[in-house]
Design a protein around this motif. Sequence first.
Motif, short mmCIF file in Angstrom:
data_model
loop_
_atom_site.label_atom_id
_atom_site.label_comp_id
_atom_site.label_asym_id
_atom_site.label_seq_id
_atom_site.Cartn_x
_atom_site.Cartn_y
_atom_site.Cartn_z
N ARG A 110 0.76 -1.14 0.16
CA ARG A 110 0.05 0.14 -0.12
C ARG A 110 0.92 1.22 0.12
NH1 ARG A 110 -5.11 -1.27 0.99
NH2 ARG A 110 -5.55 -3.16 2.19
N ASN A 115 -3.37 2.64 -2.82
CA ASN A 115 -4.55 1.56 -2.76
C ASN A 115 -5.20 1.21 -4.03
OD1 ASN A 115 -4.73 1.33 0.10
ND2 ASN A 115 -5.35 3.30 0.35
N VAL A 116 -4.88 2.07 -5.03
CA VAL A 116 -5.74 1.80 -6.14
C VAL A 116 -5.26 0.53 -7.16
CG1 VAL A 116 -6.23 3.12 -8.42
CG2 VAL A 116 -6.19 4.25 -6.03
N PRO A 117 -5.96 -0.02 -7.80
CA PRO A 117 -5.53 -1.31 -8.42
C PRO A 117 -4.64 -0.80 -9.62
CG PRO A 117 -7.94 -1.34 -8.45
CD PRO A 117 -7.43 -0.01 -7.77
N GLU A 215 -4.15 -5.58 -7.01
CA GLU A 215 -4.47 -4.57 -6.03
C GLU A 215 -4.14 -5.15 -4.67
OE1 GLU A 215 -7.45 -4.73 -3.89
OE2 GLU A 215 -8.32 -6.26 -4.61
N PRO A 216 -3.99 -4.16 -3.46
CA PRO A 216 -3.32 -4.66 -2.08
C PRO A 216 -4.18 -5.65 -1.54
CG PRO A 216 -3.18 -2.20 -2.39
CD PRO A 216 -4.47 -2.96 -3.40
N GLY A 217 -5.47 -5.71 -1.79
CA GLY A 217 -6.31 -6.84 -1.27
C GLY A 217 -6.11 -8.35 -1.85
N LEU B 42 -11.16 3.41 0.78
CA LEU B 42 -9.77 3.86 0.32
C LEU B 42 -8.81 2.69 0.31
CD1 LEU B 42 -10.05 7.25 2.38
CD2 LEU B 42 -10.48 6.80 0.05
N SER B 43 -9.51 1.59 0.56
CA SER B 43 -8.63 0.39 0.43
C SER B 43 -9.35 -0.64 -0.26
CB SER B 43 -7.73 0.10 1.58
OG SER B 43 -9.01 -0.38 2.60
N GLY B 44 -8.78 -1.77 -0.67
CA GLY B 44 -9.53 -3.03 -0.95
C GLY B 44 -10.24 -2.77 -2.35
N PRO B 45 -11.08 -3.87 -3.06
CA PRO B 45 -11.36 -3.94 -4.63
C PRO B 45 -12.06 -2.50 -4.81
CG PRO B 45 -12.63 -5.12 -3.20
CD PRO B 45 -11.71 -4.70 -2.18
N ALA B 47 -11.10 0.69 -3.95
CA ALA B 47 -10.15 1.78 -3.58
C ALA B 47 -10.26 2.79 -4.53
CB ALA B 47 -8.85 1.28 -3.10
N ASN B 48 -10.37 2.32 -6.02
CA ASN B 48 -10.33 3.25 -6.98
C ASN B 48 -11.09 4.44 -7.26
OD1 ASN B 48 -11.86 1.17 -7.85
ND2 ASN B 48 -11.19 1.51 -10.01
N ASP B 51 -11.12 6.63 -4.07
CA ASP B 51 -10.14 7.66 -4.54
C ASP B 51 -10.42 8.62 -5.42
OD1 ASP B 51 -7.02 8.37 -4.29
OD2 ASP B 51 -7.24 8.05 -6.58
#
Lengths: 316, 419
Positions: A110, A115-117, A215-217, B42-45, B47-48, B51
């Motif tokens: 991250r 965080n963005v893919p 992505e981070p997840g 703001l995190s996870g699938p 997040a974009n 954002d």
Amino acid sequence: MLETITFSLLNGLLYGMLLFMLSSGLTLIFGMMGVLNFAHASFYMLGAYFAYTMGLYTGFWVALFLAPVIVGLLGAVVERYGLRQVHQHGHVPELLFTFGLAYVIEELVRLFWGNVPMNYRVPEALDFPLFSLFGTNYPAFRVFVLVVAIAMFVGLYLLLKRTRAGLIIQASLSRPDMVSALGHNVPQVFMWVFAFGTGLAALGGVVGGIQLVTEPGMAFMMGPIVFVVVVVGGLGSIQGALIASILIGVLQTFALSVDWSLANVGILFGYAVPPDSIFATLWYMDSTRIAPILPYLLLVLMLIFRPRGLMGKRES
Amino acid sequence: MQTKHRWSGVLAGIAAASALALTSLTAAQANDPIRIAYIEPLSGPFANVGDAGLKHFRFAADRLNAEGGIMGRDVEIVPMDNSQSPSESAQLVQRSADQGIPFVTQGNGSNVAGAIIEAVNRNNRRNPDNRVLYLNYAAVDPALTNERCSFWHFRFDAESRIKIEALTNYMQERDDIEKVYFLNQDYSHGHVIEETGQEMIREKMPDVEIVGTQLHPIGQVRDFAPYVSRIRQSGADSVITGNWGNDLSLLVRASQDAGLDVNFFTYYGGGLGVPAAVGQAGIDKVSQITEWHANVNVDEGHEDYKTWVEDFKERYPDIDWYYHRVYNQMYMLKAAIEEAGTTDAEAVANALSGMEFESHTGTVTMRADDHQLIQPLYISIMDGDVEYDVENTGVGFRTLSKISAEEATLPTSCEMQRP
């Protein structure tokens, strides 16, 4: 009907092969060192991110080889300076160590990539439909993933069964004291197996990051299912991992592709649950909505009826 | 004697200090920024998506501040990550109330929105001195302004049934649509589209066949190929989907990979990664229903709004100004606070309720009955030959049909409890 079966098999095979790439390394590590490596999927994620970033400078093909090597070396460092120190204190600290490591890697990802893919896309050379079946195109990249996975299985199989190194690895798997007494450096074998296993996971990440999402997840998404494969396949068994991966992949895809519920079975026997009873939700639930939990159901059943897994040699 | 003197000295000191502190506190309040808690993934699938929304709000806040802020006070956006979880969002509402933030904004996920409404209602009942307003810029489940409506909730996007109504009205005029497939996320938002959509199609287009409906877990599907092959086998020529973010871009990308040739009628096809995933393949295929798109500025000649869009692009070259409703929301909030003369939640809510606002697309009204913004809507389709493209793809949107604010209205069953 034929169409459904063909595509479910093709898609299931692909997903299964991705699972296999991830879990083959884990089954070696798990079987050999008895370490439940919770951070295994994190190395898969690192593979995807490294390959994406490298690919920006060197192109996909160089990254395909380089990223797993770098992640593998990172795995070696983790084993040598982390796991081996913790190992003296028993299995529980090891488990906690890898658990913590998974979180550390996720936060680092991250931090560095955000965080963005990532926009990690199919390389141009593979961005075309390879063949067309029943009017649906099958992308070349999917076939490429299959080829990489099969090459990996064959290579791994030959390495373990046909080479001297494989002999030592297999021996260390079941009789580490004996191997050590014969003058082999077992800790070093462990280190290289760990490095190799993480490298394989990274290779899975290089192609999986494109096929799925980078992505981070992604590590936490894949983490649990990889353990299912290892347990169902049997600890330390590469063939078992392959069969379990494909089984899970095909099972899940089929559940998504056909409309089916317990009620369909009931009709055959002339039985139906009244729609207002408390079991009705379960009874009439579509297989498409059950699909995500099917692998875990398989895990539970396997542990009850055949704890050593499909191809495992040991009970624990 | 000596001790007594010392005590009175201390007392005087404390009195003086607290008087000073008090004055500085009130002074600080007058100059303190007006804070808005932005509760999104703001995190996870997704997040974009979170954002991109944050960039919109920050940009609008900076514009407001450059124009002198609201009553001389700056606007500050406080981002909070809810990981797309309803329970976490409820806690974040509490946290922002504890920090004395009077406004909460959120939009992604009607299930999250429902949890926030509950949390805000509860907080406002228990802490009458520290009440919070919930400004919803995207969650479109009809229940939020009907059964579950709240005095503290304001919705700036059109509710789902209005969008479906408009979409089906448009589809009715097209004579190339014969077989329709519904693919949606498995939560309240997707359920509403599936149910209402089928109802309206049966009613308006009896000769159109619904060849399939499908729900999939939200944010969990990485490979849409199995779903795409189902759509293919159903023989559908059109897919209606309320998917957003990755769930839509991956779906469209998978159908492109498989060479599936269908029309996509979407809510959110115009931004948040979807155009980048589809590119040229979306031309004349992917439509969306929204309150605005960039080429409306060209068609209707909104020169000042053009500059706004271009400035945004300059600041964030990867994305485009997508949420016109963020503009509406921020400027309507400004007007309401200025009318109320305070940031007190009840006063601002009373000012917002029933407010008419001159937006670029026409007059929009915050209906007092249910706090649903009534606004014009546009159905648009991807086109390679337009002035503004999206996400640097060379493909933008062209209006197919504009629905006036009067038409884009449905009655509400809301029985609002006013304080």
